[in-house]
Design an enzyme around this catalytic site. Structure first.
Site, PDB file in Angstrom:
ATOM      1  N   ASP A   8      36.526  -6.489   4.521  1.00 23.26           N
ATOM      2  CA  ASP A   8      34.944  -5.738   4.431  1.00 23.26           C
ATOM      3  C   ASP A   8      34.646  -5.363   5.747  1.00 23.26           C
ATOM      4  O   ASP A   8      34.910  -5.936   6.748  1.00 23.26           O
ATOM      5  CB  ASP A   8      34.157  -6.901   3.897  1.00 23.26           C
ATOM      6  N   GLU A  23      38.196  -1.507   4.396  1.00 21.90           N
ATOM      7  CA  GLU A  23      36.942  -0.868   4.040  1.00 21.90           C
ATOM      8  C   GLU A  23      36.414  -0.323   5.185  1.00 21.90           C
ATOM      9  O   GLU A  23      35.575  -0.840   6.009  1.00 21.90           O
ATOM     10  CB  GLU A  23      36.185  -1.693   3.249  1.00 21.90           C
TER      11      GLU A  23
END
Length: 684
Positions: free
Chosen positions: A308, A361
């Site tokens: 993330d 990401e």
């Protein structure tokens, strides 16, 4: 204090930033010392004045069970008589006189919020049954396989009738057959690492080695993963090495000073998020994060990590303006320590597990994210093997929100992604981030009446499945949930209640997703060459006035599918398309099928190609293109190519010469040699 040369190898590795399984040494572990069973505790708190273990077993006394320094800022203590599930924390006595109650950073289990204590729990007793899956995974790398991910938040996918969480084991009972039936290849779980705040969705993590106790024990989570694997479904886990929350019991200023985080607030804090940034240049922090990543892959058999907020790690000025950030040694805004950390992280993982996925990401245009590290540094790749395509996601959601009339002026939204589609190994995401914070659900993004929204979703999803790149879609999108996602409530499963009048259109949309996914799985043209121009060819990219785009997808053998998307509400009869081969073409998938809730328009009989040039090709077909639809065709029978007149003439001239030459006896070299070699006749 022990000298560095006398330290145990596990501790030396940890202190050098080379440990990838630090949890096997640090944390709490059952042990027998001098014939007495108990638990040994080890914790890193380099600037602490002293540390002790406290818990229910000593009525949370902050000094009854002191620990001893063993080198490098690590403290060790043994407590006899403890049992599995006993709660504990570390009492960290700071140099300025405070006593901090800290959860164990390496704990495998924790209290359920609002409790914040760690729990004793030994791993290794669960009996796995997924050997077949793991063997298959090794032989089938993701690059040339279908990857269609169903993104799930376990706390809200489905709940009990009393709106309570399902346990990991209850989730397995419902989630596994559903995902299998719907034709998804993997599930991606929003973070299950322990976290105190439900509203963070797990992205503000305090337990990097603990599966959240909201849904059960570590063994229960293993059971869920095991059941998914036995059903042939992979599991991806969201993992957050970018930042951590400032909860007093967590990693925040663990020994009373910045410890896991950068000391410089210009590097160590995300003010917008209220979180601290890991110090990627500190050896002990690297060992902690390396070990956490490997832990989930090895201990829980996870098939991949989606990392993330990578962009926030890479840029020193991310979310910071003016003089609120500190340049690197070259005066740039790249966090060189984070770059090196990510490269080494991926190196460690792929060295031991080359068959897993590391998915970034990363929301900017940082180059070579999914490329090999090579020489490292800013010139090397980051070493991931997949990256979310955030550009595609932003473009397509902008396009689909537009009234169809205005789409003609924004046609680049559905074509620009092919300018960079093969620069990385991309995943096309329509994730949880796109269905919250007033962005609307997937079906809610579509303009027009409710009746117009459903065909738009079908056309969009078919475009997504046929576009190069792997796929991800968030739960609830597949049956047309109108409400935005709410983390504290179940999805709107009542929309599929056949007793309700409104249910049929949602049932049919769900059936469409099921059929579309099965179609995707069955056709290598849609996934075998996802990362190469060899697998894609435009037919017509610039028909903006009709809101149409058409292209070919190809497999390694050269077989192709022809996709044509009509993002307008106009029924286009006699729409002409160039085709690469003369032959008979059939519609093999039509989003306007009545079974999906469509009107049933479109070609039902095979279409014969004509020698009419179109779109730079010699042959073409005319098709019946339903409004707001996507249609996929296959050449089911190829015809011999008709020779051009000039080609025939060129071939006939050499043939005529050959015919004349055939009338004369051949004078071959062999004949001459034979004649010379013939013996002369002697005179009588």
């Amino acid at each position: 204090m022990n000298q560095p040369s006398m330290l145990p190898p596990a501790l030396t590795s940890f202190l050098n930033g080379q440990s990838v399984r630090a949890q096997e040494y640090l944390g709490s572990h059952a042990e027998c010392r001098d014939g007495t069973d108990g638990y040994v505790f080890r914790v890193w708190a380099p600037r602490a004045e002293s540390v002790a273990v406290m818990g229910d077993f000593n009525e949370w006394n902050v000094s009854d069970h002191p620990m001893s320094p063993i080198g490098g800022g690590v403290w060790e203590g043994f407590v006899p008589g403890l049992q599995r599930f006993d709660t504990y924390k570390y009492a960290v006595h700071t140099r300025d006189g405070r006593v901090l109650a800290k959860a164990d950073p390496y704990a495998f289990h924790a209290e359920t919020r609002p409790g914040t204590a760690s729990k004793l729990y030994e791993l290794g007793s669960y009996q796995w049954g997924d050997d077949g899956w793991l063997a298959w995974r090794k032989k089938n790398p993701v690059y040339h396989r279908p990857l269609n991910i169903y993104e799930v938040h376990l706390g809200s996918w489905r709940r009990t009738g009393e709106d309570e969480f399902l346990s990991y084991r209850e989730m397995a009972r419902y989630l596994v057959p559903y995902v299998k039936e719907m034709g998804f290849t993997h599930v991606e779980l929003l973070p299950v690492t322990e976290h105190p705040l439900d509203a963070s969705w797990g992205y503000q993590c305090t337990g990097y080695f603990a599966a959240t106790s909201r849904f059960g024990t570590p063994d229960d989570f293993m059971y869920l993963v095991d059941q998914l694997h036995q059903a042939g479904i992979g599991v991806i886990l969201d993992w957050v090495p970018a930042h951590f929350p400032k909860d007093a019991f967590g990693l925040y200023e663990f020994d009373g000073t910045p410890c896991y985080e950068y000391a410089d607030p210009r590097k160590g804090e995300h003010a917008d998020w209220g979180t601290r940034v890991f110090d990627y240049g500190r050896n002990e922090v690297r060992s902690f994060l390396f070990s956490s990543a490997l832990f989930w892959l090895e201990q829980y058999h996870i098939d991949g990590l989606r990392v993330d907020a990578v962009a926030s790690m890479l840029y020193l000025d991310y979310g910071r303006s003016g003089g609120a950030w500190c340049p690197n040694v070259f005066g740039g805004h790249e966090n060189l320590e984070a770059v090196d950390f990510l490269q080494k992280l991926n190196g460690h993982i792929f060295l031991d597990h080359p068959d897993v996925m590391m998915i970034a990401e990363e929301s900017t245009a940082w180059p070579r994210v999914s490329h090999p590290v090579g020489e490292g540094g800013l010139e090397g790749g980051l070493g991931f093997n997949l990256k979310w395509n955030m550009g595609w996601m932003n473009d397509i959601t902008h396009y689909m929100k537009l009234d169809p009339y205005f789409r003609q002026f924004n046609h680049r939204d559905i074509t620009f992604s092919l300018m960079y589609a093969f620069s990385e190994n991309f995943v096309l995401p329509l994730s949880h981030d796109e269905v919250v914070h007033m962005k609307g659900s997937l079906i809610g993004k579509m303009p027009g009446t409710d009746e117009e929204k459903f065909p738009a979703v079908r056309a969009f999803y078919t475009y997504m499945l046929t576009h190069p790149g792997k796929k991800l879609i968030f739960m609830g999108s597949e049956f047309g949930q109108f409400h935005e996602w709410k983390f504290d409530h179940s999805l709107d499963w009542h929309l599929l209640d056949p007793e309700q009048d409104y249910a049929q259109r949602h049932i049919r949309l769900q059936g469409f997703f099921r059929s579309a996914n099965q179609f995707y799985l069955a056709h290598p043209e849609l996934w075998e060459l996802d990362f190469s121009w060899e697998g894609f060819q435009w037919v017509c990219a610039d028909d903006n006035q009709a809101n149409c785009a058409s292209f070919l997808r190809k497999d390694k053998k050269g077989h192709f599918l022809l996709t044509i998307c009509n993002f307008s509400p106009i029924h286009r009869e006699g729409y002409r398309l160039g085709v690469p081969d003369p032959g008979r073409y059939e519609v093999v998938f039509n989003t306007d099928d009545e079974a999906f809730g469509g009107a049933g328009l479109g070609d039902r009989k095979p279409i014969k190609s004509e020698y009419v040039p179109c779109h730079g090709m010699e042959q073409s077909i005319t098709i019946d293109l339903p409004p707001m639809s996507a249609v996929i065709l296959r050449c089911v029978k190829k015809f011999p190519r008709r020779r051009k007149k000039e080609d025939i003439a060129l071939k006939e001239k050499p043939a005529a010469k050959t015919a004349k030459a055939a009338k004369k006896p051949a004078k071959t070299a062999a004949g001459k040699t034979a004649k010379k070699a013939a013996p002369k006749k002697e005179k009588a």
